[in-house]
Design a protein around this motif. Structure first.
Motif, PDB file in Angstrom:
ATOM      1  N   GLU B  55       0.833  -1.212   0.000  1.00 59.47           N
ATOM      2  CA  GLU B  55       0.000   0.000   0.000  1.00 59.47           C
ATOM      3  C   GLU B  55       0.859   1.250   0.000  1.00 59.47           C
ATOM      4  O   GLU B  55       0.537   2.244  -0.654  1.00 59.47           O
ATOM      5  N   LYS B  64      -9.691  -0.141  -3.029  1.00 59.93           N
ATOM      6  CA  LYS B  64     -10.491  -1.325  -2.722  1.00 59.93           C
ATOM      7  C   LYS B  64     -11.012  -1.979  -3.990  1.00 59.93           C
ATOM      8  O   LYS B  64     -11.245  -1.317  -5.001  1.00 59.93           O
ATOM      9  N   SER B  69     -13.668  -4.969   1.427  1.00 57.63           N
ATOM     10  CA  SER B  69     -12.709  -4.124   2.135  1.00 57.63           C
ATOM     11  C   SER B  69     -11.302  -4.520   1.704  1.00 57.63           C
ATOM     12  O   SER B  69     -10.317  -3.933   2.110  1.00 57.63           O
ATOM     13  N   THR B  71      -8.076  -4.987  -0.661  1.00 58.40           N
ATOM     14  CA  THR B  71      -7.416  -4.195  -1.690  1.00 58.40           C
ATOM     15  C   THR B  71      -6.565  -5.094  -2.570  1.00 58.40           C
ATOM     16  O   THR B  71      -6.297  -6.238  -2.219  1.00 58.40           O
ATOM     17  N   SER B 136      -8.042  -3.683   7.405  1.00 57.29           N
ATOM     18  CA  SER B 136      -8.586  -2.402   6.988  1.00 57.29           C
ATOM     19  C   SER B 136      -9.392  -1.819   8.145  1.00 57.29           C
ATOM     20  O   SER B 136     -10.137  -2.536   8.819  1.00 57.29           O
ATOM     21  N   ASP B 138     -11.511   0.528   7.814  1.00 50.90           N
ATOM     22  CA  ASP B 138     -12.834   0.945   7.359  1.00 50.90           C
ATOM     23  C   ASP B 138     -13.882  -0.066   7.783  1.00 50.90           C
ATOM     24  O   ASP B 138     -13.623  -1.259   7.856  1.00 50.90           O
ATOM     25  N   ALA B 140     -16.775  -2.308   7.022  1.00 51.01           N
ATOM     26  CA  ALA B 140     -17.405  -2.890   5.843  1.00 51.01           C
ATOM     27  C   ALA B 140     -18.891  -3.030   6.140  1.00 51.01           C
ATOM     28  O   ALA B 140     -19.273  -3.581   7.169  1.00 51.01           O
ATOM     29  N   ASP B 156     -17.104  -9.219   2.177  1.00 48.30           N
ATOM     30  CA  ASP B 156     -15.863  -9.950   2.421  1.00 48.30           C
ATOM     31  C   ASP B 156     -16.121 -11.421   2.708  1.00 48.30           C
ATOM     32  O   ASP B 156     -15.385 -12.299   2.266  1.00 48.30           O
TER      33      ASP B 156
END
Lengths: 242, 304, 325
Positions: B55, B64, B69, B71, B136, B138, B140, B156
């Motif tokens: 990353e 993404k 979620s 990548t 992650s 974030d 989901a 996911d």
């Protein structure tokens, strides 16, 4: 005398360190011959043949095949070098079909499909049952499958550990006849047998082991009449202990 | 109830992946490897490290993929992690298990793996810290699959399930159709005879560790995607994975797949009747149940 | 000075209790070849049952039957034995690793249940308020601890003598025969499964006894006392001492417990403050390394059992030939 196909010199070996089963055993096997190893229970016959097959560590001594030192090679390397081995028991994969057993044995072969056909022609019994699990075969048929698997890669030498064990007299004669037949096709055989009379009748040269050591050896026919043989089996005096 | 079932199937997907490797090792090397679940931790942390690395290398990789979620960086990291975890398994075998094996004694192997599990788990804790990590941060959002009954699934999780099934199918093809698969079966049934017929035992053992390690890595990452990554995830997973192999029958790859799903579903369904605190005990109850009813598992053969 | 002596009494008491547990494990592993991956379950069963049976009645949980101490302790041993019997009965006739896995599972489940079944076990709070035996007479101080230590040491000697007698008895010889060659033992008409079950249960009862004493000593037990690390510690003690050797096992208990306490003290004293959090991890790695390292470099332990190879030569070949699979 021509150079021996297999030359075992003073081999000492066992399953655990410092506990040798074989003590300085020597043996010669010649090309195209049926060499027989006999001896009382616990003499080390199977151990010797396993040592040659690479299933056992050799502590000291040397094993030469076709003039090359093959001591310490792994079983699969020995197979690739032309030495096949038929164990006494558990010598086929029971959960696989006969065809699968042969294909596995052939996986090192250049042209496996062709070779399967050849083997089936030679062992018609197996051809009829090729889709059946090897575990379902009778004792005699199983021995034939084991022999066919050993022959799969066209070895120059086959090591056989008591192929007649547990078979009916008729089936065991059949198997031993087949073993004899192999030598006539140019495959040399090193045979361990309990069935002394039957083995000596067919063998070329014979070695007698007891307590892990060489006792006597000589042409198979001569040994059949040698009174020393009976003494070794009865545990009497020894001759020529190494 | 149905939500529990769905969750259970999702848990089953990574339990199965872990159990496949374990059952293969138990079949070929003939010992219960208590450190197998640590391979899942190694895999999860390995992917975490490379995920961060990739990353930072390229913002493109940090984007993404669709609703996931996940990548592109993580997808790549999974591949790297599979290779490295497989390699770690081989190295651990070289350093420890092979040497114990050569001295003999299957039980010494069990014992060694017991000790290794403690070492690996705590070394990971020392390196990465004791707190949990996430791939992650974030959140989901879950997809509402149905409103009555209410059924929620995260994208996911769907990905994990599909990916796991695909990997298992690929493995099935390899084991049932290839020469390698036959050689593996042969080694498992009769190692000496297989060697006599040209199978290279050492190479097969390496292959088994590579497969076990890389499947374990995927399982570890999937676990991390579904929950979180912690140094003690191996400790929490070892019993469910063992339960999956026993339910399926030790040595049976198909049994391990089914066993994984059964254990996953049962552990989740048990929460309908048991308070959630008891869920760590469910795998043990399943082991007891199988031993009572069908000691060799669904697909196992009796073997001394 | 009294501080040092008092600490030594404390240390010796705990080490001796763990020594009893190691002797129980030695019967299972060293003498019978059984892998018990859940030593802590037997230990915990002993501790919990003893305190529940002997403790005073309490509000909010079942248990606290106030039994006289010897009965409570016997109950603890019984609980450990029953647990072992169930697991052993189910697994001992199967492939060896089933026992390893099942015992490991028992330990996980045991800790889990103790933590959650609050109404019976006090949950995470554990069981408190246990009245230690003879406390009314001896008080809570140094005298009590010395008397308790003497009691533990007497128990240890009794267990030791019992196990030494057992190993030279016909039963002990049978154990050895089964461990060395199961097929041969079976052909002699022995029932290996039953004999192994007896040995497994006996070992677990001894471990349960150790657990009972441990709970008594602290007058308290909680899920923190039945964490998996205890299993690892007791295993490390056994392997350091040398499996199959009772004296070695005892020595191992003192060595490992000493090393454990010392490393904990040294880390808390000398390690930088930010590393303190990781004291446990470092100690766990060390225990794991002791186990693996001993297996690799000195599997017979620091004090090996004098091995007598009973039947060299031909018999070996026979069994190996049969084992060709």
């Amino acid at each position: 005398m021509p150079e021996a196909l297999l030359d075992i010199t003073a081999v000492t070996a066992g399953y655990v360190p410092d506990l040798p089963i074989l003590r300085e055993v020597s043996l010669l096997a010649h090309e195209g011959k049926l060499t027989v190893i006999i001896g009382p229970n616990g003499a080390g016959k199977s151990t010797l043949i396993k040592a040659v097959a690479g299933l056992l560590n050799v502590d000291t001594g040397r094993i030469c095949f076709e003039g090359r030192d093959v001591t310490g090679l792994s079983p699969d390397q020995l197979t690739r070098n032309g030495i096949a081995y038929v164990p006494q028991t558990d010598n086929v994969f029971r959960t696989m079909t006969i065809q699968q057993n042969l294909e596995l044995a052939l996986s090192a072969h250049r042209d496996p499909l062709d070779r399967v056909t050849v083997l089936f022609d030679r062992f018609p019994v197996l051809k009829d049952k090729r889709r059946e699990k090897a575990g379902s075969l009778s004792g005699g048929q199983r021995q034939f499958l084991a022999v066919a698997m050993a022959l799969a890669v066209e070895p120059r030498l086959i090591l056989m550990d008591e192929p007649s064990a547990g078979l009916s007299p008729k089936a065991s004669e059949e198997v031993l006849d087949h073993v004899k037949g192999l030598t006539q096709r140019g495959v040399s055989v090193l045979l361990v047998e309990q069935n002394v009379k039957q083995a000596l009748k067919r063998g070329d040269h014979c070695y007698v082991l007891a307590e892990g050591r060489n006792q006597i050896d000589g042409p198979a026919q001569d040994l059949l009449e040698d009174p020393a043989l009976g003494r070794i089996y009865l545990g009497g005096e020894r001759r020529g202990a190494a | 109830m149905i939500q529990h079932l769905v969750d259970g199937i999702l848990v089953g997907s990574f339990l199965s992946l872990g159990a496949i490797g374990l059952t293969m090792v138990m079949h070929i090397l003939r010992f219960a490897n208590f450190s197998h679940a640590e391979l899942l931790s190694i895999g999860a942390y390995c992917a975490l490290v490379f995920d961060k690395l990739f990353e930072s290398l390229s913002p493109f990789l940090a984007a993404k993929i669709g609703p996931l979620s996940m990548t592109a960086a993580l997808a790549l990291s999974i591949l790297v992690s599979m290779a490295l975890t497989g390699l770690s398994a081989v190295v651990i075998d070289r350093l420890v298990f092979r040497r114990v094996r050569e001295k003999g004694g299957e039980l010494s192997m069990v014992f060694a793996s017991f000790g290794m599990s403690l070492v690996i788990r705590n070394v990971i804790g020392l390196i990465f810290g004791l707190s949990s990590e996430l791939y992650s941060r974030d959140i989901a959002f879950a997809m509402v699959i149905s409103r009555d009954p209410l059924l929620l699934v995260k994208p996911d999780q769907v990905f994990v399930l599909i990916a796991a099934l695909l990997i298992m199918f690929a493995l099935y093809l390899v084991l049932s159709r290839t020469r390698f698969g036959f050689a593996l079966r042969a080694i498992a049934e009769n190692p000496n005879l297989a060697q006599v017929h040209g199978v290279n035992l050492k190479r097969m053992i390496v292959a088994v560790w590579l497969i076990g390690g890389s499947l374990g890595a995927i399982a570890g990452v999937f676990y991390g995607l579904s929950y979180q990554i912690t140094p003690v995830m191996g400790r929490d997973l070892v019993l469910p994975i063992f339960a999956a192999t026993i339910v399926g029958g030790i040595g049976s790859v198909y049994g391990a797949v089914l066993g994984g799903f059964i254990v996953g579903v049962a552990s989740n369904l048990a929460l309908v009747i048991l308070p959630s605190g008891y869920s760590p005990s469910v795998p043990f109850l399943m082991i007891l149940l199988v031993l009572l009813i069908r000691p060799n598992g669904l697909f196992g053969e009796a073997r001394a | 000075m009294i501080g040092v002596v008092s600490y030594l009494v404390f240390f010796t008491t705990v080490a001796a209790i763990l020594g009893i547990a190691v002797m129980g494990l030695n019967l299972q592993w060293g003498n019978t070849g059984l892998f018990n991956g859940g030593v802590v379950a037997s230990f915990g069963a002993g501790a919990y049952a003893t305190l529940m049976l002997g403790g005073p009645p309490q509000d909010g949980h079942v248990g606290g039957f106030g039994l006289v101490y010897p009965l409570a302790l016997a109950g603890g041993m019984l609980a450990a034995g029953i647990l072992a019997w169930i697991v052993g009965k189910l697994t001992l006739r199967l492939r060896h690793d089933y026992l390893a896995i099942a015992t490991f599972g028992v330990a996980v489940a045991f800790e889990n249940v103790m933590r959650n079944a609050t109404t019976i076990t006090g949950g995470a709070q554990g069981i408190r308020g246990f009245e230690r035996p003879l406390r009314a007479m001896l008080g809570d101080g140094f005298t009590y601890n010395v008397v308790f230590l003497v009691g533990v040491l007497v128990t240890l000697v009794l267990v030791y003598v019992f196990l030494e007698r057992l190993t030279v008895s016909p039963f002990g010889r049978m154990l050895r025969a089964i461990r060395e060659d199961e097929t041969a033992a079976r052909s002699l008409g022995k029932a290996p499964d039953r004999i192994r079950l007896i040995s497994f249960v006996t070992g677990s009862v001894i471990i349960g006894l150790a657990g009972g004493l441990y709970g008594t000593f602290y007058a308290f037990v909680s899920p923190q006392d039945v964490l998996p690390i205890l299993t690892f510690q007791i295993w490390a003690m056994l392997i350091v001492g040398g499996a199959g050797n009772t004296k070695g096992a005892l020595a191992g208990a003192f060595i490992i417990w000493g090393a454990w306490t010392f490393s904990g003290w040294a880390l808390s004293r000398f390690a930088p403050i930010e590393a303190q959090l990781y004291t446990g991890s470092i100690q766990f790695v060390l225990i794991g390394l002791v186990i693996v390292g001993m297996l690799l470099w000195r599997p017979q332990g620091l004090f090996p059992e004098r091995l007598v190879v009973s039947q060299p030569g031909q018999n070996r070949e026979k069994t190996q030939a049969e084992g060709f699979t």
